[in-house]
Design a protein around this motif. Sequence first.
Motif, PDB file in Angstrom:
ATOM      1  N   GLY B 178       0.801  -1.222   0.000  1.00 34.07           N
ATOM      2  CA  GLY B 178       0.000   0.000   0.000  1.00 34.07           C
ATOM      3  C   GLY B 178       0.832   1.270   0.000  1.00 34.07           C
ATOM      4  O   GLY B 178       0.331   2.338  -0.306  1.00 34.07           O
ATOM      5  N   VAL B 179       2.126   1.137   0.355  1.00 34.97           N
ATOM      6  CA  VAL B 179       2.968   2.329   0.447  1.00 34.97           C
ATOM      7  C   VAL B 179       3.099   2.992  -0.925  1.00 34.97           C
ATOM      8  O   VAL B 179       3.231   2.330  -1.940  1.00 34.97           O
ATOM      9  N   PRO B 204       9.153   3.459   8.869  1.00 34.22           N
ATOM     10  CA  PRO B 204       8.181   4.414   9.414  1.00 34.22           C
ATOM     11  C   PRO B 204       6.859   4.393   8.653  1.00 34.22           C
ATOM     12  O   PRO B 204       5.801   4.571   9.245  1.00 34.22           O
ATOM     13  N   LEU B 205       6.912   4.161   7.356  1.00 33.94           N
ATOM     14  CA  LEU B 205       5.678   4.182   6.569  1.00 33.94           C
ATOM     15  C   LEU B 205       4.747   3.027   6.933  1.00 33.94           C
ATOM     16  O   LEU B 205       3.535   3.175   6.926  1.00 33.94           O
ATOM     17  N   ILE B 206       5.321   1.875   7.227  1.00 34.89           N
ATOM     18  CA  ILE B 206       4.452   0.732   7.527  1.00 34.89           C
ATOM     19  C   ILE B 206       4.258   0.571   9.031  1.00 34.89           C
ATOM     20  O   ILE B 206       3.682  -0.415   9.488  1.00 34.89           O
ATOM     21  N   TRP B 275      -0.266   3.651  18.063  1.00 35.65           N
ATOM     22  CA  TRP B 275      -0.913   3.548  16.767  1.00 35.65           C
ATOM     23  C   TRP B 275      -1.462   4.902  16.349  1.00 35.65           C
ATOM     24  O   TRP B 275      -1.288   5.369  15.235  1.00 35.65           O
ATOM     25  N   GLY B 276      -2.138   5.552  17.312  1.00 30.12           N
ATOM     26  CA  GLY B 276      -2.720   6.852  17.023  1.00 30.12           C
ATOM     27  C   GLY B 276      -1.658   7.865  16.638  1.00 30.12           C
ATOM     28  O   GLY B 276      -1.837   8.671  15.735  1.00 30.12           O
ATOM     29  N   LYS B 277      -0.476   7.780  17.288  1.00 34.35           N
ATOM     30  CA  LYS B 277       0.590   8.716  17.020  1.00 34.35           C
ATOM     31  C   LYS B 277       1.157   8.554  15.620  1.00 34.35           C
ATOM     32  O   LYS B 277       1.580   9.507  14.996  1.00 34.35           O
ATOM     33  N   GLY B 278       1.209   7.309  15.178  1.00 39.76           N
ATOM     34  CA  GLY B 278       1.968   7.062  13.959  1.00 39.76           C
ATOM     35  C   GLY B 278       1.120   6.878  12.722  1.00 39.76           C
ATOM     36  O   GLY B 278       1.592   6.369  11.725  1.00 39.76           O
ATOM     37  N   ARG B 279      -0.150   7.263  12.771  1.00 42.94           N
ATOM     38  CA  ARG B 279      -1.001   7.009  11.626  1.00 42.94           C
ATOM     39  C   ARG B 279      -0.589   7.850  10.413  1.00 42.94           C
ATOM     40  O   ARG B 279      -0.319   9.036  10.534  1.00 42.94           O
ATOM     41  N   HIS B 280      -0.503   7.229   9.278  1.00 40.74           N
ATOM     42  CA  HIS B 280      -0.180   7.968   8.065  1.00 40.74           C
ATOM     43  C   HIS B 280      -1.304   7.817   7.078  1.00 40.74           C
ATOM     44  O   HIS B 280      -1.956   6.803   7.039  1.00 40.74           O
TER      45      HIS B 280
END
Lengths: 345, 548
Positions: B178-179, B204-206, B275-280
């Motif tokens: 998905g990236v 970081p993306l995944i 999870w909330g912190k790192g959502r992209h």
Amino acid sequence: MIQPPVGRRWLTLVLVSVFCITGVSLQPAQTSAQQGGQLIIYSGRREPLIVPVIDLFKKATGIQITLKSGEDQALANLVLQEQPNPIGDVYLTVDSGLLEFLRIKGVLQTYTSDAIKKIPERFRAADGSWVGASGRGRAMMYNTNLVKPEELPKSVFEIIDSKWKGKVSMDNLRKESTLAWITSMRLAKGAAFTQNFVLKLKENQVIFLDGGPEVRKAVGRGQVALGLLNHYHYNIELRDNKSPVGVHYPDQGPTDVGILVNAAGAAIVKGAKHVAEARKFLDFLVSAEAQKIFAELNYEWPLLPGVATAEGVRPLDSLKQTPVSLDKLGQELQNTLDFLDAIGF
Amino acid sequence: MSSKAALFDSPKKIRPGFVPWLLLIFSALVALALAAPMLFIVYQGLTADPSIWQRLWRLGRLQTLFINTFILTLIVTTGTLFLGVALAWLTERTNVPGKRWWTPLLSLPLLIPGYLLAIAYESFWSRWGLLAEVLTSWGMNDIAAIVPSITGLLGASIVLILSLYPYVYLLARAALRGVNTALEDTARTCGLNPRKFFWFMTLPLIRPSLVAAALLVAVMTMADYAVVARMGFPTFTNAVYSQLTTRLDRSTASVLSLALIVATVLLIMFQLYLWGKGRHYYRTSRQPIAPEASSSRGLMLILIVVLSAFLLPVGIFLYWMVQGWLHPTQANAIWGTGLADLLRFAWHGLLSAGSAATLALALALPMAYLSVRYRDRKFSRGFAWLSQAGLALPGVLVALGLALVLHRTLPELYFSVAALVIAYLILFFPFAFQTLESGLTQIPQSLEEAARMLRQKTVSVWRHVTLPLLVPGLMTAWVFVFTNALRELPATLLLRPPGFDTLPVRIWIAAGEGYLTQAAPAALLLIALSLPLLFLLDPVRTESKRTK
């Protein structure tokens, strides 16, 4: 009009669902329909050793039997919990201490018949709450490649000697048969002596394994030199694996405590729904037929006088036994658990 | 009255401030029923005699169990993350030979529940195991003598990593796909070397996917009873089980359970925070990315994993089964290795797991609808949260909690098939709910509203618009709940009615007594019955492709 694009998969899903739900709702109906000639047994005995007896009983009486196997103490717990609405009719266990424990809790019903009266009094409850079916003694099994018969400890209490460090294996102390043995030691030798002995077991690197069969295998393949277990494991190891093993009964001297002989037995639960069938089953357990299976298949001591001990098993009456009555094992069970807790085992 | 006014008066349109009372009450009841066992355990644990806490503390039990559980969870989570990401990278971003075949093969271990792997390994390794036996028969006595046994922390870690890594692998792989490759291409153009590129760009993306996967693995590790029991490494769940079966009171078990629940809830909260912190949010780009050249070490890793997590255990069970056929013993009849017996055990499983899956869907659908379509209403999210209790409850605790609840309320249900189905519901409802929730989120509300504008009744809208669009989600949820319930062991062991043995129960008891030849046929049948799990992974992917 919107055309429903409902596919065949959707239909399948619905069909499967309906099918499963009907299946579950039918399940209890089936069991109640069979009431009449059925019996529910909770058994802490290993299945291969009790199923032949049950099969024979089924054949002889035509009674439908539902067997729930599990760990002795878990099933005893179950019998206690189910009291408001008992499901299990008969409780079968390898430790008469647990039977007596349940009797004290008031969850068993009494039954004495002519057949049961033939079993020696010390192997059944005085009030008829439970009856012993087969005898089993705490013996030692050794690997003949690792130990010579003359080196064997005369008494079980010698295994805390540094000479045996890391060479001895036994059942987990919380297993029912080991618990019974600790109880008998507490009663025969006192709490201080027992505490010292139990703590030294750890110090002397005794290997605790999960269950008698594990200890048996460990001795058979030479992983350890000596194992503390029930006497029949020796005969089973010889028959199944032909390992180089010998059996030894310690503490047989005139001043020694002797070995603990426990009885595997059965009882009828108070409020059981199939009492007539349960009584028939108890009578069958002490019949010559069933006693022979216990003796021949599992090398236990038959408790009915006149039934012969299997070949290769030392007769019970030639052994000195620890003078602790079986009902004491039940009365003291909770104390032994607390005792082990207190010394951190 | 003009027709225009009637259109706007339509009660079928979702109005702001409108509260669907029926849905709300239904959700409240389901959520409370599902959470009741946990609430009971917490209550029992909090009101237990303080001396139990003191005794456990003095004996060092609490400390040991805490350390054991923590270390095992840490090792298994780290191990699965490493393995899963490495494998996903190898199969997605390198030109490792045989690439097409590895993805299905690497997902196969999903079919083997951890306890089967543990049983197989226990019989295979060690000086007295199958491997040593084979080596001895080939005359290699020296090598046979040094075959290590896999037990304790080491054994539990290896088995759990090998059986849980597919979850990380599949999620990481999906994330890698998905990236947006444009980002990576840019990074490469700017001259990042492959290693730096992986650490600073791809990872970081995944990360959100990895956090979700790590949470899943950590919770499953903490909930595991069977693997640690076979490996002899006591953790909280394991200790609760042995308390339940060996002590003649339930308060100690409740106290230990409470400690476990608190630990799990803390873990879930921590991971949700991460999870909330790192959502992209990124747009997928289907530009193929140039694959890296793979080293032979990569191929070795894939081969070792496929071999040890799937081929070896299946091979071991096949060996034992053939042994059982070649040397039939009396034990075969007792353990029910005949076809009729196996089918009976399987039927029990199909029956209870099928009912649980269907009921889970029936209960989850209205709740998911409430939670998605009325997101801003009071309570609707609260009930959704409450119904997720099963996530924090291992099977052992569900059995304990259910026993506590049923005893006080419906003693007739105790040790009935219904109790078993309820236990499965509590355990696996969260998965059904989450799948349906995400399925519903993807269906635009405007479609339903359009149908309502066309004067379709609520039921009709459901039937003709919402449900057909939700079919893939329903299928996924059903199969997932079904297969997991079919393989469930500890709750089934504790709650099954007499005579209602399932395949896992038979395998577990037979293997526990050392009758591996008798456990093997049931084990292989169970693996075969889990096959829909793989089917579930693939069609969903093709489905989503088709809609694009």
